[in-house]
Design a protein around this motif. Sequence first.
Motif, short mmCIF file in Angstrom:
data_model
loop_
_atom_site.label_atom_id
_atom_site.label_comp_id
_atom_site.label_asym_id
_atom_site.label_seq_id
_atom_site.Cartn_x
_atom_site.Cartn_y
_atom_site.Cartn_z
N LYS A 26 0.82 -1.20 0.00
CA LYS A 26 0.00 0.00 0.00
C LYS A 26 0.86 1.25 0.00
O LYS A 26 0.57 2.23 -0.69
CB LYS A 26 -0.92 0.00 1.22
CG LYS A 26 -1.91 1.16 1.25
CD LYS A 26 -2.87 1.03 2.42
CE LYS A 26 -3.87 2.16 2.42
NZ LYS A 26 -4.82 2.03 3.56
N ARG A 27 1.94 1.20 0.74
CA ARG A 27 2.84 2.36 0.81
C ARG A 27 3.44 2.66 -0.56
O ARG A 27 3.49 3.80 -0.99
CB ARG A 27 3.95 2.09 1.82
CG ARG A 27 5.03 3.17 1.84
CD ARG A 27 6.17 2.76 2.75
NE ARG A 27 7.30 3.68 2.63
CZ ARG A 27 8.46 3.52 3.24
NH1 ARG A 27 8.65 2.48 4.03
NH2 ARG A 27 9.43 4.38 3.08
N THR A 28 3.88 1.62 -1.25
CA THR A 28 4.52 1.82 -2.56
C THR A 28 3.50 2.29 -3.58
O THR A 28 3.80 3.13 -4.43
CB THR A 28 5.17 0.51 -3.03
OG1 THR A 28 6.03 0.02 -2.02
CG2 THR A 28 5.95 0.73 -4.32
N PHE A 29 2.30 1.74 -3.50
CA PHE A 29 1.28 2.10 -4.47
C PHE A 29 0.82 3.52 -4.31
O PHE A 29 0.20 4.10 -5.21
CB PHE A 29 0.09 1.13 -4.36
CG PHE A 29 -0.68 0.98 -5.63
CD1 PHE A 29 -1.95 1.55 -5.77
CD2 PHE A 29 -0.16 0.27 -6.69
CE1 PHE A 29 -2.67 1.40 -6.93
CE2 PHE A 29 -0.87 0.12 -7.86
CZ PHE A 29 -2.12 0.69 -7.99
N SER A 30 1.10 4.14 -3.18
CA SER A 30 0.73 5.52 -2.96
C SER A 30 1.78 6.49 -3.51
O SER A 30 1.68 7.70 -3.29
CB SER A 30 0.51 5.78 -1.47
OG SER A 30 1.73 5.59 -0.76
N SER A 31 2.75 5.96 -4.22
CA SER A 31 3.75 6.81 -4.85
C SER A 31 3.10 7.73 -5.87
O SER A 31 1.98 7.50 -6.30
CB SER A 31 4.83 5.96 -5.54
OG SER A 31 5.51 5.15 -4.62
N ASP A 32 3.84 8.73 -6.29
CA ASP A 32 3.33 9.68 -7.29
C ASP A 32 2.95 8.98 -8.58
O ASP A 32 1.96 9.33 -9.24
CB ASP A 32 4.41 10.73 -7.56
CG ASP A 32 3.98 11.76 -8.58
OD1 ASP A 32 4.63 11.86 -9.64
OD2 ASP A 32 2.99 12.46 -8.33
N PHE A 37 9.20 -0.98 -17.10
CA PHE A 37 10.45 -0.94 -17.85
C PHE A 37 10.79 -2.36 -18.29
O PHE A 37 10.19 -3.32 -17.82
CB PHE A 37 11.59 -0.41 -16.97
CG PHE A 37 11.45 1.03 -16.58
CD1 PHE A 37 10.53 1.41 -15.60
CD2 PHE A 37 12.22 2.01 -17.16
CE1 PHE A 37 10.39 2.74 -15.23
CE2 PHE A 37 12.10 3.34 -16.79
CZ PHE A 37 11.17 3.70 -15.81
N ARG A 38 11.74 -2.47 -19.18
CA ARG A 38 12.21 -3.80 -19.55
C ARG A 38 13.69 -3.75 -19.90
O ARG A 38 14.24 -2.69 -20.22
CB ARG A 38 11.43 -4.36 -20.75
CG ARG A 38 11.72 -3.68 -22.08
CD ARG A 38 10.82 -4.22 -23.17
NE ARG A 38 11.13 -3.63 -24.48
CZ ARG A 38 10.37 -3.81 -25.56
NH1 ARG A 38 9.26 -4.54 -25.49
NH2 ARG A 38 10.71 -3.25 -26.69
N GLN A 39 14.31 -4.91 -19.81
CA GLN A 39 15.72 -5.02 -20.15
C GLN A 39 15.95 -6.33 -20.88
O GLN A 39 15.70 -7.41 -20.34
CB GLN A 39 16.60 -4.93 -18.91
CG GLN A 39 18.08 -4.87 -19.22
CD GLN A 39 18.92 -4.50 -18.01
OE1 GLN A 39 18.49 -4.63 -16.87
NE2 GLN A 39 20.13 -4.01 -18.27
N ALA A 96 8.06 -0.32 -11.42
CA ALA A 96 8.79 0.65 -10.63
C ALA A 96 7.82 1.66 -10.06
O ALA A 96 6.73 1.87 -10.59
CB ALA A 96 9.84 1.34 -11.48
N ALA A 97 8.25 2.31 -9.00
CA ALA A 97 7.44 3.35 -8.37
C ALA A 97 8.32 4.55 -8.06
O ALA A 97 9.47 4.38 -7.63
CB ALA A 97 6.80 2.82 -7.09
N TRP A 112 12.07 -0.78 -7.21
CA TRP A 112 12.01 -1.69 -8.35
C TRP A 112 11.55 -3.07 -7.88
O TRP A 112 11.87 -3.49 -6.77
CB TRP A 112 13.39 -1.85 -9.00
CG TRP A 112 13.91 -0.62 -9.65
CD1 TRP A 112 14.75 0.31 -9.11
CD2 TRP A 112 13.60 -0.17 -10.96
NE1 TRP A 112 14.99 1.31 -10.02
CE2 TRP A 112 14.31 1.04 -11.16
CE3 TRP A 112 12.82 -0.66 -12.00
CZ2 TRP A 112 14.24 1.77 -12.35
CZ3 TRP A 112 12.75 0.06 -13.18
CH2 TRP A 112 13.46 1.26 -13.35
N GLY A 113 10.85 -3.76 -8.77
CA GLY A 113 10.53 -5.16 -8.52
C GLY A 113 11.66 -6.05 -8.99
O GLY A 113 12.68 -5.56 -9.50
#
Length: 122
Positions: A26-32, A37-39, A96-97, A112-113
């Motif tokens: 929940k904390r991360t999802f509240s990011s701006d 992305f991919r690599q 990413a967040a 990052w995940g």
Amino acid sequence: QVQLVESGGRLVQAGDSLRLSCAASKRTFSSDAMGWFRQAPGKEREFLAAISWNGFRDYADFVKGRFTISRDDAKNTLLLQMNDLKPEDTAVYYCAAGTYSHLTSTGESDYWGQGTQVTVSS
């Protein structure tokens, strides 16, 4: 606790569709904003798409019309719908967040995940 966990990656054939998910705390999802992305092997990580907390979206030119980013606020989940997949889409996909401006301009992210592998066969 900061947590981003991607899922949904697998082996598909060219032309197939695939939906990736990223479960966030929940904390991360509240990011701006959150983004994808991919690599690919031997290449630098590249920006795909981002979505802000209030729904603004941005896409890399090479995925416009094929990929769609969305978010399920009730489930703290970020999604990436990928259509008409091509062999060159083969890569590890990361969510990413962070701030919308950083995600879309410099690719900087606060979190990052671990990534999920997408392989597209021809």
